[in-house]
Design a protein around this motif. Structure first.
Motif, mmCIF file in Angstrom:
data_model
loop_
_atom_site.group_PDB
_atom_site.id
_atom_site.type_symbol
_atom_site.label_atom_id
_atom_site.label_comp_id
_atom_site.label_asym_id
_atom_site.label_seq_id
_atom_site.Cartn_x
_atom_site.Cartn_y
_atom_site.Cartn_z
ATOM 1 N N THR A 348 49.318 38.195 33.781
ATOM 2 C CA THR A 348 48.287 39.125 34.255
ATOM 3 C C THR A 348 48.004 40.047 33.079
ATOM 4 O OG1 THR A 348 50.065 40.518 35.115
ATOM 5 C CG2 THR A 348 48.981 39.038 36.678
ATOM 6 N N ARG A 354 38.883 39.697 34.241
ATOM 7 C CA ARG A 354 38.280 39.887 35.563
ATOM 8 C C ARG A 354 36.834 40.354 35.438
ATOM 9 N NH1 ARG A 354 42.193 37.521 35.073
ATOM 10 N NH2 ARG A 354 43.371 39.276 34.287
ATOM 11 N N PRO A 362 40.423 32.451 36.945
ATOM 12 C CA PRO A 362 41.108 32.879 35.723
ATOM 13 C C PRO A 362 40.692 32.044 34.516
ATOM 14 C CG PRO A 362 42.661 32.461 37.525
ATOM 15 C CD PRO A 362 41.355 31.879 37.927
ATOM 16 N N SER A 417 39.853 39.755 26.605
ATOM 17 C CA SER A 417 40.711 38.616 26.955
ATOM 18 C C SER A 417 40.884 37.675 25.766
ATOM 19 C CB SER A 417 40.117 37.858 28.147
ATOM 20 O OG SER A 417 40.936 36.773 28.522
ATOM 21 N N ASP A 438 45.179 33.719 31.535
ATOM 22 C CA ASP A 438 45.041 35.154 31.782
ATOM 23 C C ASP A 438 44.663 35.321 33.252
ATOM 24 O OD1 ASP A 438 44.431 37.857 31.826
ATOM 25 O OD2 ASP A 438 43.242 37.823 29.989
ATOM 26 N N ILE A 439 45.662 35.363 34.127
ATOM 27 C CA ILE A 439 45.409 35.316 35.572
ATOM 28 C C ILE A 439 45.319 36.726 36.170
ATOM 29 C CG2 ILE A 439 46.586 33.089 35.721
ATOM 30 C CD1 ILE A 439 48.904 34.591 37.126
ATOM 31 N N GLN A 457 47.975 31.948 40.668
ATOM 32 C CA GLN A 457 46.764 31.209 40.302
ATOM 33 C C GLN A 457 47.038 30.215 39.175
ATOM 34 O OE1 GLN A 457 44.614 34.932 39.541
ATOM 35 N NE2 GLN A 457 43.015 34.236 40.937
#
Length: 474
Positions: A348, A354, A362, A417, A438-439, A457
């Motif tokens: 995360t 997001r 993701p 990200s 990158d969840i 995820q």
């Protein structure tokens, strides 16, 4: 707080009935098929009832059809996509909304195993802290030919990860997470060792020690080994920040509210490892969980500090709220030392992911084109979607430092990200293939098969990829 992997198995097993005596039938059919030939599926009296209540065959909707002594059957409108595990997930909405009872799938166009998994995934409820009695369960008759152990194992891994993510940080610190991981591993007779705070500098994990030193709960590095040493090496690494205050660059209250989920990457690789071991896939599995709190105290690390990483790279601390990539950097360098055939990290990591793709999709990063195609295809197939973003090397300039080899956070407000992925990539030199995810680790609103709350995820997608590539196991 104790969390038992085997207790979760027992809870899931109760959801599957072994006989159909008195079971209410579920007829799950494509919405278009129901609309086009409705009379073929119901009696005239049932058709009149559905007309009276105004039910329309819209995807995801259901209706209870009355009989002489109660509910005769349930009719459920699926989407019109081709049958697949992804389309079957729609059935995961039913356990939360149907009346108490035992149900049997009588009509379904896809593989029965997909429907059972959807049911089990949708039946999860986080109720550890309720003092009231649990609501009665809705059981499903196991269809003939479905491998009970296999479908339970996959649901069990997801439930375990959800439970870990949902437990608040006062009951799940670094040692608790490491111990929960170890207890799961022992179920599969895997070798586990846990390195704790005092040994971090001696064993050369300076970045992990730097992040975790401000907490009264010492950081840990939990490591699992399983499988035949002659098999391909698959290594999983998961970010395990049990709570993230942001450190001295403290988060505002709204941003801190969900930070119990900042160990979602660790929970996800634990779930993926459990699926691999349960399926007895012919791989040499290694799982690393670096875990710590990012707290504030007199010895907390500071913006502007420079720390020499395990890999020998000197890292300037640009912002203490970007701690996840620091603990991963040391863990990835350690994992990379034995040159795995496939290395996956899950974290995360950034809010930027997001902003770009929302909570349900993701991003993943890899330079291997075949692997990228396989990951995307698997995600779409099983209803665990992932979207590829690039290791865009021109953005690496934003990680330049004037006083160290690298700054661990970008000096630009854009492409966060991607720059985080580029920072991690520099610590992977020997792995034949590498994937970074990158969840979000959280479902902000309930979806079929995905109750609101913690969610590992990408795990079902990655399991599909690994199973397809390395053999289907037992």
């Amino acid at each position: 707080m104790t969390i038992s992997y085997e207790t979760i198995h027992d809870d899931i097993s109760e959801l599957l009935a072994s006989h159909n005596k008195g079971a209410i039938k579920i007829r799950a059919l494509p919405a278009a098929e129901l609309r086009d030939d409705f009379a073929r599926f119901v009696t005239p009296a049932q058709a009149a009832w559905l007309d009276a209540i105004g039910w329309k065959a819209k995807p995801g909707t259901h209706a209870l059809l009355p009989g002489e002594t109660g509910i005769a059957e349930v009719i459920f409108a699926l989407g019109d996509a081709e049958p697949s595990p992804a389309s079957a997930l729609a059935l995961g909405a039913l356990p939360a909304i149907l009346p108490e009872g035992t149900y049997e799938l009588s009509d379904f166009p896809g593989a029965p195993e997909d429907a059972v998994l959807a049911w089990l995934l949708g039946a999860y409820e986080f109720r550890r802290y309720f003092t009231r009695a649990p609501k009665p369960i809705r059981t499903l008759v196991l269809p003939e030919g479905v491998d009970r152990a296999s479908v339970i194992a996959r649901a069990q891994a997801v439930w375990f990860a959800r439970e870990l993510i949902n437990i608040p940080a006062n009951d799940l610190g670094p040692s608790d997470l490491a111990d929960a991981f170890a207890s799961m591993a022992r179920v599969f007779k895997a070798e586990v060792k846990i390195l704790r705070g005092a040994a971090f500098l001696e064993k050369n994990f300076p970045l992990l020690q730097t992040v975790g030193r401000a907490s009264t709960r010492e950081p840990c590095l939990a490591e699992l080994h399983w499988g035949n040493t002659k098999h391909p090496k698959v290594t999983l690494v998961g970010k395990g920040i049990c709570f993230d205050t942001g450190g001295l660059d403290i988060k505002p209250s709204p941003a801190m509210a969900l930070m119990k989920k900042d160990m979602g990457g660790a929970a996800s690789v634990i779930a993926l490892g459990a699926m691999i071991m349960a399926a007895k896939l012919p791989v040499r599995l290694r799982v690393l969980v670096p875990t710590a709190d990012n707290n504030i105290s007199g010895n907390a690390f500071r913006p502007g500090d420079i720390v020499k990483s395990r890999a020998g790279v000197t890292v300037e601390i640009g912002n203490t709220d970007a701690e996840g990539r620091l603990v991963l950097a040391d863990a990835l360098a350690y994992a990379d030392e034995d040159g795995p055939d496939l290395m996956i990290d899950m974290a995360t990591l950034t809010g930027a992911a997001r902003v770009a793709l929302g909570p349900d999709l993701p991003p993943f990063y890899t330079e291997d084109e075949d692997l990228a195609a396989a990951v995307y295809k698997a995600g779409a197939h099983v209803g665990d979607p992932l979207w590829r973003l690039p290791f865009w090397m021109p953005y690496d300039r934003d990680l330049k430092s004037k006083v160290a080899d690298v700054n661990h956070i970008s000096n630009s407000p854009l492409a966060g990200s991607i720059t985080a992925a580029l920072f991690l990539k520099r610590f992977v030199k020997n792995a034949r293939r590498y994937v970074h995810l990158d969840i979000f680790g959280w479902t902000p609103r309930a979806l079929p098969g995905k109750p609101m709350g913690g969610e590992p995820q990408g795990v079902r997608a990655l399991f599909e990829v690994i199973r397809n590539e390395y053999g289907r196991g037992a």
